[in-house]
Design an enzyme around this catalytic site. Structure first.
Site, PDB file in Angstrom:
ATOM      1  N   GLN A 244     -21.771  13.124   0.254  1.00 59.05           N
ATOM      2  CA  GLN A 244     -20.466  12.933   0.891  1.00 59.05           C
ATOM      3  C   GLN A 244     -20.522  11.656   1.724  1.00 59.05           C
ATOM      4  O   GLN A 244     -21.193  11.604   2.748  1.00 59.05           O
ATOM      5  CB  GLN A 244     -20.109  14.121   1.795  1.00 59.05           C
ATOM      6  CG  GLN A 244     -18.682  14.023   2.330  1.00 59.05           C
ATOM      7  CD  GLN A 244     -18.439  14.904   3.550  1.00 59.05           C
ATOM      8  OE1 GLN A 244     -19.368  15.358   4.203  1.00 59.05           O
ATOM      9  NE2 GLN A 244     -17.176  15.116   3.874  1.00 59.05           N
TER      10      GLN A 244
ATOM     11  N   TYR B 155     -23.471  26.574   6.595  1.00 59.66           N
ATOM     12  CA  TYR B 155     -23.659  25.349   7.369  1.00 59.66           C
ATOM     13  C   TYR B 155     -25.141  25.082   7.573  1.00 59.66           C
ATOM     14  O   TYR B 155     -25.880  25.979   7.997  1.00 59.66           O
ATOM     15  CB  TYR B 155     -22.939  25.474   8.728  1.00 59.66           C
ATOM     16  CG  TYR B 155     -21.450  25.511   8.548  1.00 59.66           C
ATOM     17  CD1 TYR B 155     -20.831  26.661   8.091  1.00 59.66           C
ATOM     18  CD2 TYR B 155     -20.683  24.375   8.756  1.00 59.66           C
ATOM     19  CE1 TYR B 155     -19.473  26.694   7.854  1.00 59.66           C
ATOM     20  CE2 TYR B 155     -19.323  24.401   8.530  1.00 59.66           C
ATOM     21  CZ  TYR B 155     -18.717  25.551   8.072  1.00 59.66           C
ATOM     22  OH  TYR B 155     -17.382  25.585   7.829  1.00 59.66           O
TER      23      TYR B 155
ATOM     24  N   GLY C 188     -14.526  15.266   6.926  1.00 57.92           N
ATOM     25  CA  GLY C 188     -14.189  16.621   7.357  1.00 57.92           C
ATOM     26  C   GLY C 188     -14.786  17.683   6.453  1.00 57.92           C
ATOM     27  O   GLY C 188     -15.271  17.396   5.353  1.00 57.92           O
TER      28      GLY C 188
ATOM     29  N   ARG D 118     -25.220  14.246  18.967  1.00 56.59           N
ATOM     30  CA  ARG D 118     -25.741  14.747  20.247  1.00 56.59           C
ATOM     31  C   ARG D 118     -27.224  15.109  20.207  1.00 56.59           C
ATOM     32  O   ARG D 118     -27.815  15.416  21.243  1.00 56.59           O
ATOM     33  CB  ARG D 118     -24.909  15.957  20.707  1.00 56.59           C
ATOM     34  CG  ARG D 118     -23.613  15.526  21.360  1.00 56.59           C
ATOM     35  CD  ARG D 118     -22.887  16.723  21.934  1.00 56.59           C
ATOM     36  NE  ARG D 118     -22.247  17.512  20.901  1.00 56.59           N
ATOM     37  CZ  ARG D 118     -21.973  18.818  21.014  1.00 56.59           C
ATOM     38  NH1 ARG D 118     -22.308  19.478  22.101  1.00 56.59           N
ATOM     39  NH2 ARG D 118     -21.371  19.455  20.038  1.00 56.59           N
TER      40      ARG D 118
HETATM   41  C1  UD1 Z   1     -15.837  23.816  12.260  1.00 58.68           C
HETATM   42  C2  UD1 Z   1     -14.560  24.561  11.898  1.00 58.68           C
HETATM   43  C3  UD1 Z   1     -14.129  25.439  13.071  1.00 58.68           C
HETATM   44  C4  UD1 Z   1     -15.254  26.392  13.444  1.00 58.68           C
HETATM   45  C5  UD1 Z   1     -16.537  25.622  13.715  1.00 58.68           C
HETATM   46  C6  UD1 Z   1     -17.664  26.574  13.870  1.00 58.68           C
HETATM   47  C7  UD1 Z   1     -13.336  23.050  10.450  1.00 58.68           C
HETATM   48  C8  UD1 Z   1     -12.228  22.089  10.344  1.00 58.68           C
HETATM   49  N1  UD1 Z   1     -13.516  23.586  11.632  1.00 58.68           N
HETATM   50  O1  UD1 Z   1     -15.498  22.963  13.348  1.00 58.68           O
HETATM   51  O2  UD1 Z   1     -12.961  26.192  12.734  1.00 58.68           O
HETATM   52  O3  UD1 Z   1     -14.872  27.168  14.578  1.00 58.68           O
HETATM   53  O4  UD1 Z   1     -16.852  24.760  12.607  1.00 58.68           O
HETATM   54  O5  UD1 Z   1     -18.810  25.869  14.295  1.00 58.68           O
HETATM   55  O6  UD1 Z   1     -13.983  23.350   9.465  1.00 58.68           O
HETATM   56  N2  UD1 Z   1     -19.747  18.555   7.913  1.00 58.68           N
HETATM   57  C9  UD1 Z   1     -19.962  17.842   6.759  1.00 58.68           C
HETATM   58  N3  UD1 Z   1     -19.103  16.834   6.426  1.00 58.68           N
HETATM   59  C10 UD1 Z   1     -18.030  16.519   7.192  1.00 58.68           C
HETATM   60  C11 UD1 Z   1     -17.819  17.242   8.367  1.00 58.68           C
HETATM   61  C12 UD1 Z   1     -18.691  18.268   8.703  1.00 58.68           C
HETATM   62  O7  UD1 Z   1     -20.909  18.093   6.037  1.00 58.68           O
HETATM   63  O8  UD1 Z   1     -17.303  15.592   6.810  1.00 58.68           O
HETATM   64  C13 UD1 Z   1     -20.656  19.627   8.270  1.00 58.68           C
HETATM   65  C14 UD1 Z   1     -21.399  19.325   9.555  1.00 58.68           C
HETATM   66  O9  UD1 Z   1     -22.640  18.722   9.281  1.00 58.68           O
HETATM   67  C15 UD1 Z   1     -21.596  20.713  10.155  1.00 58.68           C
HETATM   68  C16 UD1 Z   1     -20.405  21.493   9.646  1.00 58.68           C
HETATM   69  O10 UD1 Z   1     -19.921  20.789   8.530  1.00 58.68           O
HETATM   70  O11 UD1 Z   1     -22.753  21.345   9.666  1.00 58.68           O
HETATM   71  C17 UD1 Z   1     -19.330  21.707  10.681  1.00 58.68           C
HETATM   72  O12 UD1 Z   1     -18.820  20.445  11.064  1.00 58.68           O
HETATM   73  P1  UD1 Z   1     -18.295  20.175  12.511  1.00 58.68           P
HETATM   74  O13 UD1 Z   1     -17.767  18.815  12.560  1.00 58.68           O
HETATM   75  O14 UD1 Z   1     -19.335  20.554  13.497  1.00 58.68           O
HETATM   76  O15 UD1 Z   1     -17.082  21.208  12.573  1.00 58.68           O
HETATM   77  P2  UD1 Z   1     -16.406  21.737  13.884  1.00 58.68           P
HETATM   78  O16 UD1 Z   1     -15.503  20.715  14.401  1.00 58.68           O
HETATM   79  O17 UD1 Z   1     -17.411  22.295  14.798  1.00 58.68           O
END
Ligand code: UD1
Ligand code: CA
Length: 455
Positions: A71, A98, A76, A13
């Protein structure tokens, strides 16, 4: 303690070629804010999980103390932390942060870490009026039992307003075990870090929570609008700190500091100024409206008048600069110097009480004390291939509209007549000028407009 920073996500986004975590907040990448906060806790190891954007992310974030885990693909948040496991000290707890949550504060994390100790799982949670999209914290008899992601939640769970901020701390050996047992049998087909909560409860490990000092600390950046909103939060806090220290801000909502601004006593800053890099402002100095000042020291009592741009320079005490001055890198101005409108300087030293008040260019120049540089003076420092120095000694007077063709020297106390093109050194205490004879053409008549011819 170990810190893992998740920064592999794609940030769709943002609609940008720049990886999300490298977008700047207050002049510094989002991820660098998180790294600095992590460092303030003094952890044994900091591991950054990167992926989207590839090597651009490690290249942009400096630090020999940082470990990197790739990664690829991104399956996830749980899968992301798994990639960091080989780098972690299993005997110390692991804190997960994060890369796109830049305002997280040291004190909040210290409270979370204290609550969890070395044996419990700690979650940073927050109550939100609109919890849409977040993982919900499920409790039974007040105790946390699990987290359910919004997409997997039923209506009862969606009604819960206490949400998971994503920030957790866990005993590392247990975390590794729980991550190894994750499944992706959920709405997003991802390995959820949040599922470790139910696993901890199952293993009889205590789960505790802490709340941030300010809910803004847990806000993430997913879009340009959210980035701009967090920039305002950051700037507003910083303006508050400056005012607490005694700085007079005409409007705390119209200040931007992208770096480190240090102010003495009784400093006044008018609206819409931007400070970049390392800027120091001495006691009693004032900055007019709409100035941009980067990597510069400003002496006590100096006045920087509106619309002035200053880069990598130093300004002496009680100097008066602007309005509309442009000081480029390497400008060093002595005490009580004056630099006025539409004067550009570069790599130029001007000693105490000298003035260049109007419309001039001084490049690669050394100016002594009490020198007056007339309007329209230009140093011709560049021949198209090389740059040359101009030296103007103490008490010289440079008449208006003069060109100094470098390399050239104007001796102490010398005067240059207006309009001079100086190509050889001007001796001390003498008048030097180059001027063609003035003539008047007696017979000349001003042309008159011919009458229009009839068609
Ligand atoms: C995640 C949490 C959710 C929380 C929210 C807060 C999980 C499953 N859910 O959801 O409970 O309320 O954050 O904002 O953890 N990332 C990686 N690799 C991946 C996926 C994500 O590095 O494979 C990083 C992203 O860059 C980001 C963070 O992890 O900085 C969160 O990922 P995102 O996909 O935004 O998680 P949410 O679905 O928002
Ligand atoms: Ca998110």
């Amino acid at each position: 303690m170990n810190v893992v920073i998740l920064a592999a996500g794609m940030g769709k986004r943002m609609r940008s070629d720049l990886p999300k975590v490298l977008h700047p907040l207050a002049g510094k990448p989002l991820l660098a804010h998180v790294v600095d906060c992590a460092r303030s806790l003094g952890p044994g190891r900091i591991v950054i999980v990167y992926g989207h954007g590839g090597e651009a992310v490690p290249r942009a974030i400096a630090g020999e103390d940082l470990l990197w885990a790739l990664q690829e693909p991104q399956l996830g948040t749980g899968h992301a932390v798994m990639q960091a496991l080989p780098h972690l000290d299993p005997a110390a707890p692991t804190l997960v942060l994060y890369g796109d949550v830049p305002l997280i504060g040291r004190d909040t994390l210290a409270r979370l870490l204290a609550a969890a100790g070395s044996g419990r799982l700690g979650l940073l949670t927050v109550e939100l009026p609109d919890p849409e999209g977040y993982g919900r914290v499920l409790r039974e008899g007040g105790r946390i039992v699990r987290i359910v992601e919004h997409k997997d939640a039923d209506d009862d769970a969606r009604a819960i307003r206490e949400v998971n901020t994503g920030i957790v701390v866990a005993p590392t050996a247990a975390l590794a075990r729980w991550l190894g047992a994750l499944s992706n049998d959920n709405a997003q087909k991802e390995y959820y870090l949040t599922d470790v909560v139910a696993a901890a409860v199952h293993d009889g490990i205590g789960v505790v929570s802490a709340q941030p000092a300010d809910a803004c600390e847990t806000l993430g950046v997913n879009s340009k609008a959210q980035l701009a909103a967090l920039e305002r939060v950051f700037q507003h806090r910083l303006a508050g700190r400056l005012m607490d220290e005694g700085v007079q801000l005409a409007d705390p909502a119209r200040l931007d500091v992208r770096g480190e601004l240090t102010c003495g006593r009784d400093v006044a800053i008018d609206v819409n100024c931007v400070f970049e890099g390392k800027v120091e402002i001495g006691d009693g100095a004032s900055i007019g409206a709409h100035c941009v000042i980067r990597d510069t020291r400003i002496g006590a009592g100096a006045q920087i008048l509106p619309f002035t741009l200053i880069e990598s320079s130093s300004i002496g005490a009680r100097a008066r600069i602007g309005p509309y001055a442009r000081l480029r890198p390497g400008t060093e101005l002595g005490e009580e110097t004056h630099v006025g409108n539409f004067v550009e300087m570069k790599n130029t030293r001007m000693a105490a009480k000298s003035k260049a008040n109007h419309l001039s260019y001084l490049g690669d120049t050394t100016v002594g004390e009490r020198v007056n540089i007339g309007a329209g003076t230009i140093t011709c420092n560049y021949d198209g291939a090389n740059k040359y120095q101009t030296v103007i000694e103490d008490d010289a007077f440079i008449g208006s509209d003069t060109q100094l063709v470098a390399p050239v020297r104007v001796g102490r106390g010398a005067t240059l007549g207006a309009g001079t093109t100086l190509t050889r050194d001007a001796p001390e205490h003498k008048l030097t000028m180059s001027r063609t004879q003035q003539t008047t053409v007696e017979s000349w008549k001003r042309p008159v407009k011919k009458p229009a011819r009839k068609p």
